[in-house]
Design a protein around this motif. Structure first.
Motif, PDB file in Angstrom:
ATOM      1  N   HIS A 293     -10.015  22.293   8.917  1.00 38.55           N
ATOM      2  CA  HIS A 293     -11.169  21.738   8.192  1.00 38.55           C
ATOM      3  C   HIS A 293     -12.403  22.631   8.347  1.00 38.55           C
ATOM      4  O   HIS A 293     -13.203  22.766   7.420  1.00 38.55           O
ATOM      5  CB  HIS A 293     -11.461  20.286   8.623  1.00 38.55           C
ATOM      6  N   GLU A 294     -12.536  23.306   9.495  1.00 42.50           N
ATOM      7  CA  GLU A 294     -13.672  24.229   9.666  1.00 42.50           C
ATOM      8  C   GLU A 294     -13.503  25.441   8.756  1.00 42.50           C
ATOM      9  O   GLU A 294     -14.456  25.934   8.158  1.00 42.50           O
ATOM     10  CB  GLU A 294     -13.727  24.758  11.106  1.00 42.50           C
ATOM     11  N   ILE A 295     -12.239  25.925   8.675  1.00 41.86           N
ATOM     12  CA  ILE A 295     -11.957  27.097   7.845  1.00 41.86           C
ATOM     13  C   ILE A 295     -12.196  26.752   6.379  1.00 41.86           C
ATOM     14  O   ILE A 295     -12.838  27.509   5.645  1.00 41.86           O
ATOM     15  CB  ILE A 295     -10.494  27.563   8.070  1.00 41.86           C
ATOM     16  N   ALA A 296     -11.710  25.578   5.953  1.00 46.33           N
ATOM     17  CA  ALA A 296     -11.867  25.165   4.556  1.00 46.33           C
ATOM     18  C   ALA A 296     -13.350  25.058   4.213  1.00 46.33           C
ATOM     19  O   ALA A 296     -13.800  25.520   3.155  1.00 46.33           O
ATOM     20  CB  ALA A 296     -11.172  23.826   4.325  1.00 46.33           C
ATOM     21  N   LYS A 297     -14.098  24.459   5.132  1.00 49.11           N
ATOM     22  CA  LYS A 297     -15.528  24.262   4.876  1.00 49.11           C
ATOM     23  C   LYS A 297     -16.216  25.633   4.748  1.00 49.11           C
ATOM     24  O   LYS A 297     -16.956  25.877   3.806  1.00 49.11           O
ATOM     25  CB  LYS A 297     -16.128  23.461   6.037  1.00 49.11           C
ATOM     26  N   ALA A 298     -15.912  26.520   5.683  1.00 47.62           N
ATOM     27  CA  ALA A 298     -16.557  27.832   5.679  1.00 47.62           C
ATOM     28  C   ALA A 298     -16.202  28.603   4.398  1.00 47.62           C
ATOM     29  O   ALA A 298     -17.096  29.124   3.725  1.00 47.62           O
ATOM     30  CB  ALA A 298     -16.130  28.626   6.916  1.00 47.62           C
ATOM     31  N   LEU A 299     -14.917  28.631   4.040  1.00 52.53           N
ATOM     32  CA  LEU A 299     -14.516  29.413   2.859  1.00 52.53           C
ATOM     33  C   LEU A 299     -15.094  28.821   1.580  1.00 52.53           C
ATOM     34  O   LEU A 299     -15.572  29.546   0.698  1.00 52.53           O
ATOM     35  CB  LEU A 299     -12.987  29.502   2.755  1.00 52.53           C
ATOM     36  N   THR A 300     -15.054  27.490   1.478  1.00 50.39           N
ATOM     37  CA  THR A 300     -15.575  26.848   0.267  1.00 50.39           C
ATOM     38  C   THR A 300     -17.073  27.120   0.131  1.00 50.39           C
ATOM     39  O   THR A 300     -17.569  27.441  -0.958  1.00 50.39           O
ATOM     40  CB  THR A 300     -15.300  25.327   0.313  1.00 50.39           C
ATOM     41  N   GLU A 301     -17.782  27.018   1.252  1.00 50.78           N
ATOM     42  CA  GLU A 301     -19.242  27.267   1.206  1.00 50.78           C
ATOM     43  C   GLU A 301     -19.545  28.703   0.800  1.00 50.78           C
ATOM     44  O   GLU A 301     -20.433  28.955  -0.011  1.00 50.78           O
ATOM     45  CB  GLU A 301     -19.871  26.976   2.579  1.00 50.78           C
ATOM     46  N   ILE A 302     -18.778  29.624   1.369  1.00 45.27           N
ATOM     47  CA  ILE A 302     -19.028  31.044   1.067  1.00 45.27           C
ATOM     48  C   ILE A 302     -18.832  31.293  -0.432  1.00 45.27           C
ATOM     49  O   ILE A 302     -19.691  31.874  -1.099  1.00 45.27           O
ATOM     50  CB  ILE A 302     -18.061  31.956   1.867  1.00 45.27           C
ATOM     51  N   VAL A 303     -17.689  30.820  -0.980  1.00 47.95           N
ATOM     52  CA  VAL A 303     -17.384  31.097  -2.392  1.00 47.95           C
ATOM     53  C   VAL A 303     -18.401  30.387  -3.300  1.00 47.95           C
ATOM     54  O   VAL A 303     -18.919  30.974  -4.255  1.00 47.95           O
ATOM     55  CB  VAL A 303     -15.933  30.669  -2.732  1.00 47.95           C
ATOM     56  N   THR A 304     -18.720  29.137  -2.970  1.00 47.92           N
ATOM     57  CA  THR A 304     -19.672  28.384  -3.800  1.00 47.92           C
ATOM     58  C   THR A 304     -21.035  29.090  -3.817  1.00 47.92           C
ATOM     59  O   THR A 304     -21.649  29.279  -4.874  1.00 47.92           O
ATOM     60  CB  THR A 304     -19.822  26.948  -3.247  1.00 47.92           C
ATOM     61  N   ARG A 305     -21.478  29.496  -2.647  1.00 49.99           N
ATOM     62  CA  ARG A 305     -22.783  30.160  -2.556  1.00 49.99           C
ATOM     63  C   ARG A 305     -22.802  31.461  -3.359  1.00 49.99           C
ATOM     64  O   ARG A 305     -23.715  31.730  -4.122  1.00 49.99           O
ATOM     65  CB  ARG A 305     -23.080  30.442  -1.077  1.00 49.99           C
TER      66      ARG A 305
END
Ligand code: LLP
Length: 463
Positions: A293-305
């Motif tokens: 869940h930490e990895i998903a959050k980090a990757l999703t945030e990076i791509v969205t940003r």
């Protein structure tokens, strides 16, 4: 990882030699949950159990060496990745880490997709009923025959790895009257391994098409023109056993930069981005992996940003974890054959397998843990090197670890975190037979890959 020699030593050495080890654990009988699969514990007699079965029973029923795979743990981890990424993303399990038909069925049931990288992996996936549209086909030199089989089967995506392959896949798809969904694998100049990454690494390796020099943009230009292809996205895989997310950050930045270029040049917003696999696991107590869940959050945030600042619609993300799902779910069970103390050095503990069931130590200088599992012991810690039975001095399974000094032939020891890249990289060196994979679940053990036999070896030797 830097380790230092420890002053407190085994019975046969006053000063320990330099090596890859830290202090012996306070209790040699304890099993660090970071490196052992989740249903592992010791029973009242001190024997290790997994999935409700003790290792002595497993050894009696299935022999040693054996890979023992904890099905509940596998399913839990697969589900955790699926849940963490949610319905707007796809998780492709990387079959190269370990693939068998049972594993394919578990993945299917848990809602994961599958990444295959050879005709053999594709055949395994299809024969176990993975729907073709949930399969991604990788590889830097897929044969014409493999591509044909994948296109005919209707795989969900083929990941294109070279200029030749763009044309090859387009031609094959067209001749079969199909339009194949594809991604282009690019190299973004990021290389990440374990705790470090290099953002300026040049693209001196065989995979993908370099972003540098406009090659990736040219590949996209060509793919968009070909009727046999439907270009759905860009793929990037940056390395192995990664703990630090900053490598993904730089990779995502560069992939999104390419998506923006594509939008500006062609007026097309590609709908998908695949960030590959490579997430690290704990092989020893020193490793601290992140949760899905930490990895998903980090990757999703990076791509969205990145997409927001490039004014692009956020594409659907996919990831390809292999090791992070299967790695921690299995251990290799060995029987000790000989114990050889070398004064002032360490004790060589020979087991009934070795580099043919785990090549990673010899190949990558990988670190592993080990424990006595058939009983507990109060004996003093003994600096040990677990070695195999092969005719090669580099045949090392665990380079430096502490085992109890009363260890004796007939004891069972186990090396945890061998679910990934051990059975899948196993060999027949010295005509040693490859061990079985025994799946344990709620008190039952089931052989999912059987032990090789001498007949298997001789069947291939057609004289
Ligand atoms: N996706 C792609 C395109 C890959 O090349 C790989 C691994 C993966 C996903 C899965 O990576 P994972 O999440 O399992 O780290 N034999 C080496 C590892 C080789 C990895 C090759 N590619 C080892 O034993 O460490």
């Amino acid at each position: 990882m830097s380790r230092s020699a420890h002053p407190a030593g085994p019975r046969h050495a006053d000063v320990l030699p330099e090596g890859h080890y830290s202090a012996p654990p306070a209790d040699l009988n304890s099993l660090d949950p970071k490196v052992w699969s989740r249903t592992v514990s010791r029973d009242a007699l001190g024997v290790v159990t997994v999935g409700g079965i003790d290792v002595k029973t497993l050894a009696e029923d299935h022999g040693t060496p054996a890979y023992v795979l904890d099905e509940a743990d596998f399913r839990d981890r697969a589900r955790a990745w699926r849940t963490a990424f949610g319905a707007d993303a796809d998780v492709f399990y990387a079959g190269k880490a370990f693939l068998s038909r049972a594993v394919v069925r578990w993945l299917h049931e848990e809602g994961l997709n599958l990444d295959v990288c050879s005709g053999g992996e594709l055949a395994t996936a299809l024969s176990a009923g993975m729907p073709a549209d949930r399969i991604a086909f990788h590889g830097n030199n897929k044969s014409t025959e493999e591509i044909e089989r994948a296109v005919r089967a209707g795989v969900g995506r083929i990941v294109l790895d070279s200029f030749q392959e763009i044309v090859r896949v387009a031609h094959i798809a067209q001749s079969l009257g199909k339009r194949q969904r594809v991604q282009i694998r690019i190299t973004v100049g990021v290389e990440a391994h374990t705790h470090e990454f290099i953002a300026t690494a040049h693209e001196d390796q065989k995979f993908g098409i370099p972003l540098a020099g406009g090659q990736a943009a040219e590949a996209v230009r060509r793919a968009l023109k070909l009727d046999g292809l439907e270009l759905i996205g860009i793929h990037s895989h940056i390395g192995s056993q990664i703990f630090d997310m900053s490598g993904f950050e730089v990779a995502a930045h560069r992939v999104v930069g390419l998506l923006k270029e594509i939008r500006d040049e062609h007026g097309v917003e590609l709908p998908e981005i695949d960030l590959g696999g490579g997430l690290g696991i704990a092989y020893t107590s020193d490793d601290d992996p992140r949760e899905p869940h930490e990895i998903a959050k980090a990757l999703t945030e990076i791509v969205t940003r990145e997409c927001e600042s490039a004014r692009l619609r956020t594409p659907r993300i996919s990831v390809e974890p292999g090791r992070a799902i299967v790695g921690p779910t299995a251990f290799t069970l060995y029987e000790v054959g000989t114990v050889k103390p070398l004064d002032g050095l360490r004790t060589y503990v020979s087991v009934d397998g070795g580099m043919s069931d785990n090549i990673r130590t010899a190949l990558y200088d990988a670190e592993y843990s080990v424990a006595l599992v058939s009983r507990v012991s109060d004996a003093a810690p003994m600096l040990s090197r677990v070695v195999g039975k092969h005719c090669e001095s580099g045949d090392i399974v665990v380079k430096d670890a502490f085992l109890p000094s009363d260890l004796a032939p007939g004891d069972l020891i186990a090396v945890p975190a061998t679910g990934a890249y051990c059975r899948s990289m196993a060999s027949n060196y010295n005509h040693v037979l490859r061990p079985p994979v025994v799946a344990v679940h709620e008190g039952e053990a089931r052989v999912i890959v059987r032990r090789e036999t001498e007949e298997d070896l001789l069947r291939l030797d057609v004289g």
